[in-house]
Enzyme design. Structure first.
Site, mmCIF file in Angstrom:
data_model
loop_
_atom_site.group_PDB
_atom_site.id
_atom_site.type_symbol
_atom_site.label_atom_id
_atom_site.label_comp_id
_atom_site.label_asym_id
_atom_site.label_seq_id
_atom_site.Cartn_x
_atom_site.Cartn_y
_atom_site.Cartn_z
ATOM 1 N N LYS A 282 -3.249 12.952 -1.176
ATOM 2 C CA LYS A 282 -2.078 12.205 -0.713
ATOM 3 C C LYS A 282 -1.186 11.904 -1.918
ATOM 4 O O LYS A 282 -1.666 11.549 -2.989
ATOM 5 C CB LYS A 282 -2.546 10.903 -0.038
ATOM 6 C CG LYS A 282 -1.839 10.632 1.262
ATOM 7 C CD LYS A 282 -2.491 9.548 2.076
ATOM 8 C CE LYS A 282 -1.472 9.018 3.083
ATOM 9 N NZ LYS A 282 -2.027 8.177 4.109
ATOM 10 N N GLU A 367 -7.116 1.165 18.616
ATOM 11 C CA GLU A 367 -6.647 -0.102 19.186
ATOM 12 C C GLU A 367 -7.455 -0.510 20.409
ATOM 13 O O GLU A 367 -7.754 -1.694 20.603
ATOM 14 C CB GLU A 367 -5.154 0.012 19.552
ATOM 15 C CG GLU A 367 -4.202 0.058 18.366
ATOM 16 C CD GLU A 367 -4.099 1.419 17.689
ATOM 17 O OE1 GLU A 367 -4.696 2.394 18.206
ATOM 18 O OE2 GLU A 367 -3.438 1.521 16.645
ATOM 19 N N ARG A 395 -1.311 0.882 23.635
ATOM 20 C CA ARG A 395 -2.512 1.694 23.825
ATOM 21 C C ARG A 395 -3.618 0.954 24.565
ATOM 22 O O ARG A 395 -4.437 1.542 25.256
ATOM 23 C CB ARG A 395 -3.087 2.039 22.439
ATOM 24 C CG ARG A 395 -2.538 3.224 21.762
ATOM 25 C CD ARG A 395 -3.261 4.445 22.251
ATOM 26 N NE ARG A 395 -2.452 5.599 22.023
ATOM 27 C CZ ARG A 395 -2.588 6.404 20.991
ATOM 28 N NH1 ARG A 395 -3.523 6.186 20.096
ATOM 29 N NH2 ARG A 395 -1.815 7.437 20.856
HETATM 30 C C1 TPP Z 1 -1.849 4.418 17.658
HETATM 31 C C2 TPP Z 1 -1.366 4.241 16.253
HETATM 32 N N1 TPP Z 1 -1.904 3.280 15.477
HETATM 33 C C3 TPP Z 1 -1.479 3.113 14.209
HETATM 34 C C4 TPP Z 1 -0.516 3.922 13.679
HETATM 35 C C5 TPP Z 1 0.017 3.677 12.283
HETATM 36 N N2 TPP Z 1 -0.288 4.794 11.389
HETATM 37 C C6 TPP Z 1 0.624 5.731 11.090
HETATM 38 S S1 TPP Z 1 0.034 6.904 10.088
HETATM 39 C C7 TPP Z 1 -1.464 6.170 10.001
HETATM 40 C C8 TPP Z 1 -2.547 6.758 9.174
HETATM 41 C C9 TPP Z 1 -2.804 8.166 9.555
HETATM 42 O O1 TPP Z 1 -3.823 8.663 8.760
HETATM 43 P P1 TPP Z 1 -4.112 10.220 8.758
HETATM 44 O O2 TPP Z 1 -4.105 10.724 10.131
HETATM 45 O O3 TPP Z 1 -5.335 10.436 7.973
HETATM 46 O O4 TPP Z 1 -2.843 10.813 8.046
HETATM 47 P P2 TPP Z 1 -2.414 10.745 6.498
HETATM 48 O O5 TPP Z 1 -1.305 9.738 6.437
HETATM 49 O O6 TPP Z 1 -3.582 10.359 5.683
HETATM 50 O O7 TPP Z 1 -1.906 12.094 6.194
HETATM 51 C C10 TPP Z 1 -1.494 5.012 10.762
HETATM 52 C C11 TPP Z 1 -2.637 4.100 10.894
HETATM 53 C C12 TPP Z 1 0.033 4.912 14.518
HETATM 54 N N3 TPP Z 1 1.005 5.712 14.117
HETATM 55 N N4 TPP Z 1 -0.415 5.054 15.775
#
Ligand code: TPP
Length: 670
Positions: A282, A367, A395
């Site tokens: 990242k 969630e 959700r």
């Molecule tokens: C249902 C939901 N909960 C929380 C989020 C907030 N959120 C956006 S990106 C993220 C992390 C995603 O992690 P990952 O899939 O590993 O992607 P990375 O950013 O590490 O590439 C979160 C928690 C969201 N978009 N949707």
């Protein structure tokens, strides 16, 4: 100096490049992303991590014929740049610009809109099934992060993918991070697959070695458990996915264009579901984002040279005031627990998490589970506080209803980012929570007018002993001084802030603008008493009905006093929302000469009016026979909102002071 990027308009252009040129292009794309995000803000670290992966996907697959579905979609910047939106990228997340998430209306290369996590696998399977039903021949690629893979919907999709065995490619982007470090057993399993592994080529050699192993070698090797683990990891990587029926390949070096292209070519030929486990870093290529991926997950404008934020807010955000309030409560009461669904920093719970790690739970992007988990804790005597952004609690609608409200369990919901959310577009607006919580039995809904009231409401919610929600917006409040300690908030009681003739009831973030608008309107002869509603449920019915029945021209306010004689509110359970039957006032409030109604009630909220606070007040007036009251509900309509700053969106919907003044003047002119 001309850039390679200048010659790239559509994905086909990159297929003319050599691997060396592709690496060069990756560097240029990173610079482009860094430059734009440093000005506009955005999801920097995730996007810098997937430049090579996206290049390799577009190199091997043929978009838009082949379909890419980006989970969450926050990592789609390289995809946007490569698919005809290079110039438009400068307007990323701006009002009138392009979205920071995939958007079907923007490009034929965006085949599915996302924003909330864990949806890509289900949508991809749906498309794969549709493709086969139509006897067509194209590829579907679901791109999902290790964080998003832990969401319930993603796991439900894996279940069906393994069952149906449709041709479908899953690219698992493993960077060990959600927003914070990924948590949970699945994350641990993925790390385990990567730990000590040499990337794909070496593993392949090991595979061929396996084929040549003499049968008598097995018992000997299996004798030691440690060795058995090693065998599993080396010779049967991804066994979990394989046993579900999904071919697993990995781990693959996610920044090696050669390896990625090779493995995607392979996956394209595979006739079934296949998962490619890619390992990326990242924030790749920008030292501050590599060192602080959490801070640069979603960043505001910053100085590229230092990585320092360009926002220098002295006033504490609502999230940090909330975090502090939970921390204070946790200090006094060991039964207070804090739960987040992968948003520790965003919800302001980091201080609680550091001080009370045994009472803090990051459940991952889950969630629905977070809410049921809290219900279990509450049913066993604890006082869980579940902090989830308003948009993401959508959700868990059924869990709030079925698990918390029907059992009347004391779970406190903190709905951060309630109201208009800047920059992230339609998927992130926190505008529906009043509507989706208002009809839940036993639930109360509070909204503070400022930071101080937020703290008081957190304490009131914890004391209440039933389901309670506190909704508050993103960013800072008005910056009021905080009281020494938390004060009581009487359940269902509003607060009169300004005297006046007609009634203007404002909820939460709209209280301060309502006051300002009322001052302005007063100059033109429109006299409004401004009330801070505090509660969307239960409403302060006594106050509203007292006004509505106060007789023609009834004055409202501290100075003029209330006419209690005209009140007949009946009895009402504050949590059930069921009125025991209030009779209409005999005083109709209609001007005897003109027949026109003489009393006005106006509501304002930062949320959808349909099913929201304004609707609640209207229902109250109607069910109590107050048909003579002229009523105006100001809030948001049911539509898809544009991306922009809060002020820009509020301007469109008259939720700023000039907008309120204009709407109310127009209403009085009618
Ligand atoms: C249902 C939901 N909960 C929380 C989020 C907030 N959120 C956006 S990106 C993220 C992390 C995603 O992690 P990952 O899939 O590993 O992607 P990375 O950013 O590490 O590439 C979160 C928690 C969201 N978009 N949707």
């Amino acid at each position: 100096m001309s850039r390679l990027l200048d010659s790239i308009c559509l994905p086909g252009d990159i297929r003319k490049l050599s691997i060396k040129e592709l690496y060069h292009l990756a560097t240029e794309i990173r610079a482009e992303i860094l430059d734009t995000v440093s000005k506009n803000g955005g999801h920097l670290a995730s996007n810098l991590g997937v430049v090579e992966l996206t290049l390799a996907l577009h190199y091997v697959f043929d978009s838009p014929r082949d379909k890419f579905i980006w989970d969450v979609g926050h990592q789609c910047y390289t995809h946007k740049i490569l698919t005809g939106r290079k110039k438009a990228f400068r307007g990323l997340r701006m009002f009138g610009g392009i979205l920071g998430f995939p958007c079907r209306e923007e490009s034929e290369h965006d085949v599915y809109n996302t924003g909330h996590a864990s949806t890509a696998l289900s949508a991809a399977l749906g498309m794969a099934v549709a493709r086969d039903k139509k006897h067509e021949d194209w590829n579907v690629v679901a791109f999902v992060g290790d964080g998003s893979l832990t969401g319930g919907a993603a796991l439900e999709a894996l279940n069906q993918i393994g069952h149906l065995r449709e041709k479908l490619i899953i690219v698992l982007n493993f960077n060990e991070m959600s927003i914070s470090p990924s948590v949970g057993a699945i994350s641990k399993y993925l790390s385990y697959l990567v730990s000590g592994q040499h990337y794909l080529k070496i593993k392949d050699q090991a595979k061929s070695l396996l084929k040549g192993l003499p049968k008598i070698g097995w018992p000997l090797i299996k004798a030691a458990r440690g060795v058995e683990e090693l065998i599993k990891k080396t010779f049967f990587p991804g066994l979990f996915f394989e046993e579900l029926g999904i071919r697993y390949i990995g781990p693959v070096q996610g920044h090696s264009l050669g390896s990625l292209i090779e493995v995607f070519e392979l996956a394209k030929k595979y006739d079934g579901p296949i998962m490619i486990h890619c390992v990326t870093q990242k924030g790749r290529g920008y030292a501050p984002a590599q060192s602080y991926p959490e801070r640069f997950h979603g960043a505001g404008p910053f100085d590229i040279a230092t990585g320092e934020s360009l926002n220098h807010d002295a006033v504490a955000s609502y999230s940090s005031v909330f975090g502090e309030a939970v921390f204070e409560a946790g200090k006094k009461d060991a039964k207070v627990l804090a739960i987040t669904a992968a948003m520790t920093e965003g919800t302001g719970l980091h201080k609680f998490a550091e001080k009370y790690p045994e009472r803090f739970f990051d459940v991952g992007i889950a969630e629905q589970h977070a809410v049921i988990f809290a219900a279990g804790l509450a049913a066993s005597g604890f006082k869980p506080v579940v902090a989830i952004y308003s948009t993401f609690l959508q959700r868990a609608y059924d869990q709030v209803y079925h698990d918390v409200c029907l059992q009347d369990l004391p779970v406190v919901f903190a709905l951060d980012r309630a109201g208009i959310v800047p920059d992230d577009g339609p998927t992130h607006q926190g505008i529906n929570d009043i509507a989706y919580l208002r009809h839940m039995p036993n639930m109360i809904i509070m909204a503070p007018k400022d930071e101080n009231e937020l703290r008081n409401m957190v304490h009131a919610a914890l004391k209440y002993g039933h389901p309670a929600a506190v909704r508050f917006p993103k960013g800072r409040g008005p910056g009021v001084a905080m009281d020494e300690g938390a004060r009581e908030v009487p359940i269902g009681k509003s607060e009169l802030l300004k005297d006046g003739k007609d009634l203007f009831v404002a909820l939460g973030s709209m209280v301060t603008p309502a006051l300002e608008a009322a001052e302005e309107l007063e100059k033109g002869g429109i006299s409004l008493a401004v009330v801070n509603a505090r509660f969307a449920k239960p409403l302060d019915e006594e106050m509203i009905l007292r006004f509505a029945r106060g007789g023609a021209g009834a004055a409202v306010g501290v100075a003029t006093g209330w006419t209690s004689a005209s009140i007949s509110t009946g009895s009402r359970d504050p949590r059930s929302g069921i009125d025991s039957g209030v009779r209409p006032s005999p005083d109709t409030g209609v001007d005897a000469k003109t027949g026109a109604a003489t009393r006005v009630v106006i509501t304002v909220e930062e949320g959808v009016v349909a099913g929201g606070f304004g609707s609640a007040v209207r229902e109250l007036l109607d069910t109590n026979g107050c048909f003579d009251v002229r009523f105006l509900a100001i809030g948001l309509p049911v539509e898809i909102y544009p991306c922009g700053k809060v002020e820009q969106i509020k301007r469109i919907y008259d939720l700023d002071v000039p907008g309120l003044v204009e709407r109310i003047r127009a209403f009085y002119r009618l």
